[in-house]
Write a protein that holds these residues in place. Structure first.
Motif, PDB file in Angstrom:
ATOM      1  N   GLY A 319       0.839  -1.205   0.000  1.00 45.07           N
ATOM      2  CA  GLY A 319       0.000   0.000   0.000  1.00 45.07           C
ATOM      3  C   GLY A 319       0.865   1.242   0.000  1.00 45.07           C
ATOM      4  N   PHE A 320       1.918   1.209   0.829  1.00 47.76           N
ATOM      5  CA  PHE A 320       2.809   2.360   0.902  1.00 47.76           C
ATOM      6  C   PHE A 320       3.502   2.614  -0.445  1.00 47.76           C
ATOM      7  N   VAL A 321       3.871   1.537  -1.129  1.00 49.52           N
ATOM      8  CA  VAL A 321       4.521   1.705  -2.442  1.00 49.52           C
ATOM      9  C   VAL A 321       3.573   2.397  -3.425  1.00 49.52           C
ATOM     10  N   THR A 322       2.275   2.095  -3.333  1.00 49.92           N
ATOM     11  CA  THR A 322       1.340   2.779  -4.246  1.00 49.92           C
ATOM     12  C   THR A 322       1.274   4.272  -3.919  1.00 49.92           C
ATOM     13  N   TRP A 323       1.502   4.607  -2.638  1.00 44.39           N
ATOM     14  CA  TRP A 323       1.552   6.039  -2.273  1.00 44.39           C
ATOM     15  C   TRP A 323       2.791   6.684  -2.894  1.00 44.39           C
ATOM     16  N   LEU A 324       3.925   5.990  -2.810  1.00 39.60           N
ATOM     17  CA  LEU A 324       5.151   6.542  -3.421  1.00 39.60           C
ATOM     18  C   LEU A 324       4.939   6.788  -4.915  1.00 39.60           C
ATOM     19  N   LEU A 325       4.313   5.813  -5.585  1.00 39.28           N
ATOM     20  CA  LEU A 325       4.080   5.967  -7.027  1.00 39.28           C
ATOM     21  C   LEU A 325       3.180   7.175  -7.291  1.00 39.28           C
ATOM     22  N   ALA A 326       2.156   7.343  -6.443  1.00 44.92           N
ATOM     23  CA  ALA A 326       1.256   8.494  -6.618  1.00 44.92           C
ATOM     24  C   ALA A 326       1.980   9.806  -6.327  1.00 44.92           C
ATOM     25  N   PHE A 378       6.543 -12.641  -7.860  1.00 43.64           N
ATOM     26  CA  PHE A 378       6.014 -11.410  -8.448  1.00 43.64           C
ATOM     27  C   PHE A 378       5.111 -10.696  -7.450  1.00 43.64           C
ATOM     28  N   THR A 379       5.255  -9.373  -7.403  1.00 42.35           N
ATOM     29  CA  THR A 379       4.348  -8.545  -6.605  1.00 42.35           C
ATOM     30  C   THR A 379       3.536  -7.711  -7.590  1.00 42.35           C
ATOM     31  N   VAL A 380       2.225  -7.927  -7.596  1.00 38.57           N
ATOM     32  CA  VAL A 380       1.357  -7.193  -8.527  1.00 38.57           C
ATOM     33  C   VAL A 380       0.534  -6.182  -7.725  1.00 38.57           C
ATOM     34  N   LEU A 381       0.644  -4.906  -8.102  1.00 41.25           N
ATOM     35  CA  LEU A 381      -0.082  -3.848  -7.404  1.00 41.25           C
ATOM     36  C   LEU A 381      -1.215  -3.337  -8.269  1.00 41.25           C
ATOM     37  N   ASN A 382      -2.327  -3.030  -7.627  1.00 47.17           N
ATOM     38  CA  ASN A 382      -3.383  -2.268  -8.306  1.00 47.17           C
ATOM     39  C   ASN A 382      -3.236  -0.828  -7.831  1.00 47.17           C
ATOM     40  N   LEU A 383      -2.894   0.062  -8.763  1.00 48.78           N
ATOM     41  CA  LEU A 383      -2.556   1.439  -8.373  1.00 48.78           C
ATOM     42  C   LEU A 383      -3.784   2.300  -8.129  1.00 48.78           C
ATOM     43  N   HIS A 384      -4.935   1.819  -8.532  1.00 48.95           N
ATOM     44  CA  HIS A 384      -6.138   2.657  -8.465  1.00 48.95           C
ATOM     45  C   HIS A 384      -7.266   1.952  -7.720  1.00 48.95           C
ATOM     46  N   SER A 385      -6.952   1.446  -6.549  1.00 53.20           N
ATOM     47  CA  SER A 385      -7.972   0.792  -5.726  1.00 53.20           C
ATOM     48  C   SER A 385      -7.684   1.196  -4.276  1.00 53.20           C
ATOM     49  N   PRO A 386      -8.191   2.371  -3.861  1.00 54.34           N
ATOM     50  CA  PRO A 386      -7.802   2.906  -2.556  1.00 54.34           C
ATOM     51  C   PRO A 386      -8.051   1.929  -1.410  1.00 54.34           C
ATOM     52  N   GLN A 387      -7.150   1.964  -0.430  1.00 56.51           N
ATOM     53  CA  GLN A 387      -7.202   1.023   0.691  1.00 56.51           C
ATOM     54  C   GLN A 387      -7.032   1.788   2.002  1.00 56.51           C
ATOM     55  N   LEU A 388      -8.083   1.759   2.817  1.00 60.60           N
ATOM     56  CA  LEU A 388      -7.999   2.332   4.159  1.00 60.60           C
ATOM     57  C   LEU A 388      -7.409   1.269   5.075  1.00 60.60           C
ATOM     58  N   ILE A 389      -6.316   1.592   5.763  1.00 64.23           N
ATOM     59  CA  ILE A 389      -5.674   0.601   6.648  1.00 64.23           C
ATOM     60  C   ILE A 389      -6.438   0.533   7.977  1.00 64.23           C
TER      61      ILE A 389
END
Ligand code: DOR
Length: 422
Positions: A319-326, A378-389
């Motif tokens: 989840g944090f990696v998707t924040w870095l990408l954003a 493999f680590t597959v991320l969905n970049l556009h599926s928000p996740q509340l921790i």
């Protein structure tokens, strides 16, 4: 054989590719434009997803050792569950255990205990006053001052004498100077008791020792702006040093933390000021930092309430990696600091581990790359599926995270370890 079709991110390019891998050997066999028709592809990911080589975390505390004394905080299997939850396919476990692995016998005892985590965990050996190197290459960890556990140095002279026996080895440093920590024990807050100066002075000493003993140095969970200047200067002289940064030092700062939640964010080295956080983000972005590493350090909620240092991080890695990408970090850079560099770090010790266990026969060329012969992780991320921790999502035994309440822009989509979808 199975085929994945996804936009793949490596340090060199971001491109839709097909990856063929062997579920039995657990290795990648082909990568590229394989022209497998869409209806014959086993796993297809649309353009909202990005596939990376299996991500790796070079700094965690899984807590289990032969004494079993800290298994109530975490154990190898609960750490593995948190890794899988956070898209992490391999992790390096630190040696600050009740029975620390510091020589061949104690290292091998922990190594064999760790086989239950299917070799997704690998192990640092500790360096303490008057220890000596193992008879084969392993990653070492040194605590320059007190943190958690008994394995640490109280002065530079003893550290220098001890490291003189570790010439040429790979040594990771926890940089906080013991004398400066000692001089600040009466300060009011945790960040004041462990000031930036402690990290800066320890960094100067660590760089001196890395140069003096020709070490392959790594500075752990780097937290402040000051020392980065010293590292730049040392690198320009050819000193071999890499840097880790944690998600929490990149995301939180003292200007934005609520004062009544400080204990929940207590770690060593502490969360610092906004200017440090911004300097770390800039250093990560410009390639000066080599590893995104969590320092996953579980303690129970009761222990945290009493002021024990350490934050969890494995569950929230993806989840944090998707924040870095954003935030504008490129997928190429992310591939480097989450997959390729951790893979390279791991792979350089595989010969030693192969001699300790036949499990390593299936590792092929190793971890970290989308290339034939490497392990099909493999680590597959969905970049556009928000996740509340939320605490309910966490797999760490202690069920807390500094990121509870944070919404990341994306999430882990799928994880593959050794050719198996988890
Ligand atoms: O906050 C920390 N916790 N820093 C360390 O250096 C060790 C870690 C732990 O083991 O809990």
């Amino acid at each position: 054989m199975k085929v994945i079709d996804a936009i793949c991110a490596t340090s060199l390019e971001v491109k839709r590719k097909q990856i063929r891998f062997d579920e039995n050997s657990g290795l990648i066999t082909e990568v590229g434009d394989l022209k497998v028709p869409r209806d014959q592809v086993d796993f297809y990911y649309d353009d909202s997803c990005l596939l990376f080589a299996g991500m790796g975390d070079v700094h965690i505390h899984a807590r289990e050792d032969v004494s079993g004394k800290n298994n109530y905080k975490e154990d190898f299997l609960s750490a593995l569950a948190a890794m899988k939850n956070g898209g992490v396919t391999h992790a390096g476990d630190m040696p600050n255990n009740p029975i620390p692995p510091i020589d061949n016998a104690s290292y091998e005892a922990k190594f064999h205990l760790g086989s239950k985590a299917h070799r997704c965990l690998w192990f640092y050996a500790g360096i303490g006053p008057n220890t000596r190197p193992l008879s084969y290459a392993v990653p070492y960890k040194v605590y320059m001052g007190p943190s958690i556990g008994e394995l640490y140095f109280k002065d530079l002279k003893t550290l220098d004498e001890t490291l003189s026996h570790y010439r040429g080895q790979h040594v990771s440093f926890h940089c906080e100077d013991p004398e400066i920590l000692e001089a600040h024990t009466k300060e009011a807050t945790h960040p004041e008791r462990r000031p930036v100066e402690a990290e800066t002075v320890a960094t100067r000493d660590a760089l001196m020792l890395i140069e003096k003993y020709n070490l392959k140095g790594k500075l752990c969970h780097y937290s402040s702006d000051e020392g980065l200047k010293l590292i730049r200067e040392a690198r320009s002289r050819g000193v071999n040093v890499s840097i880790e940064v944690t998600p929490q030092h990149l995301y939180f700062d003292l200007e934005h933390l609520e004062p009544d939640r400080m204990k929940a964010f207590q770690m060593n080295p502490p969360i610092r000021h906004q200017k440090d956080r911004e300097a770390l983000k800039a250093a990560l972005k410009n390639g000066e930092i080599q590893f995104l590493a969590t320092d996953h350090a579980p303690h129970t909620s009761e222990e945290k309430e009493k002021g024990t240092s350490g934050l969890t991080g494995l569950d929230t890695y993806a989840g944090f990696v998707t924040w870095l990408l954003a935030e504008g970090f490129s997928p190429e850079l992310i591939a480097k600091v989450t997959a390729e560099n951790p893979g390279d770090f791991h792979n350089q010790f595989m010969e030693s581990w192969k001699n300790l266990s036949s499990d390593y026969a299936s590792f092929g060329l190793g971890l970290g790359y989308l290339k034939p012969g490497f392990r099909a992780n493999f680590t597959v991320l969905n970049l556009h599926s928000p996740q509340l921790i939320t605490t309910e999502q966490l797999k760490t035994k202690v069920h807390h995270s500094p990121f509870v309440g944070v919404t990341f822009p994306g999430r882990l989509m799928n994880l593959f370890i050794q050719g198996k979808k988890i």
